[in-house]
Design a protein around this motif. Structure first.
Motif, PDB file in Angstrom:
ATOM      1  N   ASP A  32      15.321  -4.358 -10.610  1.00  0.00           N
ATOM      2  CA  ASP A  32      16.134  -4.541 -11.803  1.00  0.00           C
ATOM      3  C   ASP A  32      17.291  -3.543 -11.729  1.00  0.00           C
ATOM      4  N   GLY A  54      25.752 -10.162 -13.092  1.00  0.00           N
ATOM      5  CA  GLY A  54      24.497  -9.794 -12.434  1.00  0.00           C
ATOM      6  C   GLY A  54      24.699  -9.341 -10.991  1.00  0.00           C
ATOM      7  N   GLN A  57      18.579 -12.704 -16.999  1.00  0.00           N
ATOM      8  CA  GLN A  57      17.610 -11.617 -16.908  1.00  0.00           C
ATOM      9  C   GLN A  57      16.400 -11.943 -17.771  1.00  0.00           C
TER      10      GLN A  57
END
Lengths: 523, 262
Positions: A115, A171, A392
């Motif tokens: 992440d 992202g 996400q």
């Protein structure tokens, strides 16, 4: 980059490992079974190692242990040793275990977590300052820092984003920033967990170039992955992790698809793309589209007064400081049709999807769902017809257990009795029936993505909008996703999926579109 | 590598930035001098100047809203206190038992409100216009410890961070059928659903983030540098010294006057 330090390391230790671990067992404090057992790995300067494992195999735990992001004693008990540049620390899980100084360790081992957002310090207002955070803490001179920031940004293709707020990166850009933060201090070892997730083709090529560059400079590179990306074929060693232990290790040549050494749950994207058998039959486009966008324009407010933390983006040709993300977008998707939208990182793919249910409103043009304009309707009402899978999963999951997560809002939609049935069926369809009582945050990344998908599927929406659905999925997860998407389309849902994974897009979609310069064009 | 052409910035065109410490010195000394002087023309001038500055900086609406939230209740209580119960008051306008509305009392309350208004506005204009990244960088450059600077910065960014997270959770819930309208009751009901996930996610986030911060050397005890260049000049340094001295002088003068009249 402090090259002298690394050269000295290489010279002194020769072929000795710069980082090694011998893990007899590692058990989290709140768990009874060991997350890792009998894992021995070692990395020499300039070596390239791929640690392959399906979701839940213990990859991320191993990565975080190697990088001291999970210091033994803190969250779990380690029996075994960790060795850095020849100095070995022995652990037996007791109170007398040595303590690791994460900052000291961090100077030798850079880590990019799965992440990427967790790397951000959140107190730096631009990408350049975020990159420099680690250098500031080590007291580097400003001119040297500026040179290092410039070099790292050029290496990762972040030059145009240096003055942007890190919180507003896409992202893929965020992943590159996280990699930059890890390599800017020039650690002798770099460990990356799923670095290819959410990177577009150019980003993946760029990352491959960065890895080759680091290897040439003598950095030991370790990549943890659940798919065999082309770059990993260049690795010197593959270590296969399954059920928390090493099941095979050796050069990639000995571990081809036919050898049976690599479990099928580990994806081979090249093979998947090759398996696609021609274009799929075209869905007849008659009647009212389930989703229709007409002349949609959109720009994020970026001008002065839009918040002190946001930088004013002065755009060439846009003197008011506002850059359009979408320009005159036209799209019609009919029931049963699967449309894939591709485009480079930061092209506005997620922005496009957020228009489907009204989370973002167009500055010009209209969005119609089943023939009705949604401009005045609250998002919650449009949500009955449009299901949105966020990029996400952690932005989508907020409940205490998987079953509560899937059940959220369902009873309002279909009544309590039906809701329970649908929630159970949705969990079953993504293979998570056994994890119904588990906390979403504690599930492996692949399961989190599937759970997020289940929350969308359970509502049986007329329009299914999926943002990068393949990211973080292992082979089994991908098969479940693919089956779910095809089933939804067969039952009459219009599916729009945004992805950088061209292989999957080609195999799953009836039509392929590209978002380029704010416009939607056939790919 | 892949950035769309729209993202390429074409040269900086930002206004001249002042050092945040200069702004802080200006706001602080204005507050001290106005309080010490106790003169309504000065207070009015400061209020006017603050409003002008905030309008020029584009923060007038937020400054006025915050100022109203602070000043209206305080102003009302000052009016009640001094307007009704001012012992030195002689010109009585109205009287109810012990409570007397006097001209002197109203005048005194008015002066206090103006003084308070000047101080509050000067400080609000500062806090709404200062660049937080600059302030943190300026403090670290002056030897404020990294950890402390981080705590300060994250405190200042806490509210925006919490509201951003709350927005994300609300968007996730709305995407699954939570209807939030403009109605206040609807918003309150929605917030009740977001409160628990919000707190849990902030706690979880803090846990994972701390590992990253430690690995990037946040706790290093050695010297630290700052990437961000905060503009400063001899003129600004002189101005800061003059402002601090002027504030000190005003304070001393006020104390001497008070001593002489006692």
């Amino acid at each position: 980059m402090p090259e002298r330090l690394r050269d000295a390391d290489t010279a002194v230790h020769g072929n000795l490992p710069v980082l090694a671990a011998g893990i007899r067992s590692f058990t989290f404090h709140d768990d009874e079974t060991a997350a890792l057992r009998d894992v021995t790995v070692s990395f020499t300067a300039g070596s390239f190692t791929a640690i392959l494992g399906a979701s839940g195999s213990g990859k991320s735990t191993l990565g975080r242990l190697l990088a001291a992001w999970l210091p033994p004693g803190g969250h779990g008990a380690l029996a075994g040793f960790l060795e850095l540049s020849g100095s070995r620390l022995e652990f037996d899980g007791g109170p007398d275990d040595p303590r690791i100084d994460p900052a000291q360790w961090g100077r030798h081992v850079g880590f990019v977590p799965q992440d990427a957002a967790t790397v951000l310090s959140t107190v730096r207002s631009t990408v350049a300052e975020e990159l420099a955070f680690g250098l500031e803490n080590s007291g580097m001179e400003r001119t040297a820092m500026q040179a290092a920031v410039g070099r790292t940004a050029a290496l990762l293709g972040l030059h145009d984003q240096l003055e942007q707020d890190p919180a507003r990166l896409s992202g893929g850009q965020l992943r590159r920033l996280a990699i930059g933060c890890a390599i800017i201090t020039g650690p002798p070892v770099l460990v990356m967990d799923e670095p290819f997730a959410s990177l577009d083709a150019a980003g993946a090529d760029g990352l491959a170039a960065v890895v080759r560059d680091l290897l040439a400079r003598g950095t030991a590179v370790v990549i943890l992955s659940q798919s065999i990306d082309p770059l990993l074929l260049e690795a010197g060693t593959w270590v296969v992790l399954s059920g928390g232990t090493v099941t095979a290790s050796g050069p990639p040549a000995a571990m081809g698809a036919c050898s049976g050494v690599v479990p099928p749950a580990i994806r081979r994207p090249a093979a998947a793309a090759a398996a696609v058998a021609g274009p799929r039959p075209v869905v007849p486009q008659t009647g009212t589209p389930a989703l229709e966008l007409r002349g949609v324009d959109f720009a994020y407010p970026g001008g002065p007064g839009a918040g002190r933390w946001r930088r004013r983006i002065v755009q060439a040709g846009h003197p008011n400081g506002v850059a359009p993300v979408l320009r005159g977008v036209e799209l019609a998707v009919h029931p049963g049709e699967i449309v894939a939208v591709t485009g480079p990182n930061g092209a506005g793919k997620s922005t496009l999807l957020r228009h489907f249910n009204g989370l973002l409103r167009p500055s010009a043009g209209s969005v119609q769902v089943r023939g009705a304009n949604i401009s005045g309707a609250p998002v919650g009402r449009t949500a009955a017809s449009v299901g949105l899978l966020f990029q996400q999963p952690r932005d989508q999951l907020f409940e205490r257990s998987a079953v509560r997560e899937v059940g959220f809002g369902l009873d309002r939609l279909v009544g309590p009795a039906q809701a329970a049935r649908r929630a159970a069926a949705a969990l079953e369809s993504v293979g998570l029936a056994g994890a119904a009582r588990e906390h979403p945050a504690e599930l492996p990344a692949s399961a989190q993505r599937l759970l997020a998908l289940a929350t969308v599927l359970a509502r049986k929406p007329a329009v299914l909008a999926l943002d990068e659905p393949t990211v973080a999925l292992d082979g089994d997860g991908l098969a479940l996703l693919d089956a779910a998407v095809r089933r939804a389309a067969a039952e009459g849902a219009a599916v729009v999926l945004v992805t950088h994974d061209l292989g999957y897009a080609r195999s799953a979609a009836h039509r392929l579109l590209a978002l380029d310069g704010g416009r939607l064009v056939p790919a | 590598m892949t950035a769309s052409p729209e993202r390429s910035a074409a040269g900086p065109a930002r206004p001249v930035r002042l050092n945040p410490l200069t702004l802080l010195a200006a706001a602080g000394s204005t507050a001290v001098i106005t309080t010490a002087a106790g003169s309504w023309p000065l207070s009015l001038t400061v209020i006017g100047a603050s409003l002008g500055l905030s309008a020029a900086g584009g923060t007038a609406r937020r400054v006025l809203a915050a100022a109203a939230a602070i000043l209206v209740p305080l102003g009302l209580s000052l009016l009640m206190l001094h307007g009704l119960f001012f012992p030195e008051g002689t010109t009585v306008l109205a009287a109810w038992g012990p409570a007397r509305v006097t001209v002197e009392g109203l005048g005194f309350a008015g002066q206090r409100i103006l003084q308070l208004g000047a101080v509050v506005l000067a400080l609000l204009v500062f806090s709404f216009n200062v660049s937080l990244p600059d302030l943190v960088a300026a403090l670290s450059a002056r030897g404020v410890q990294g950890r402390f600077a981080f705590v300060l910065a994250s405190t200042l960014t806490l509210l925006p961070a919490i509201s951003a997270r709350e927005r994300r959770i609300r968007q996730a819930q709305e995407s699954r059928g939570l209807v939030v309208t403009r109605n206040l009751l609807s918003r309150l009901a929605a917030f009740r659903l977001q409160a628990v996930p919000l707190v849990l996610s902030l706690v979880e986030d803090a846990g994972t983030r701390s590992a990253a911060l430690e690995a990037r050397g946040l706790s290093n005890t050695g010297p630290r540098t700052s990437y961000r260049e905060v503009p400063d000049s001899r003129l600004q340094r002189t101005a800061r010294a003059v402002l601090v001295l002027a504030a000190a002088a005003a304070l001393v003068l006020r104390l001497v006057q008070a001593g002489a009249s006692a």
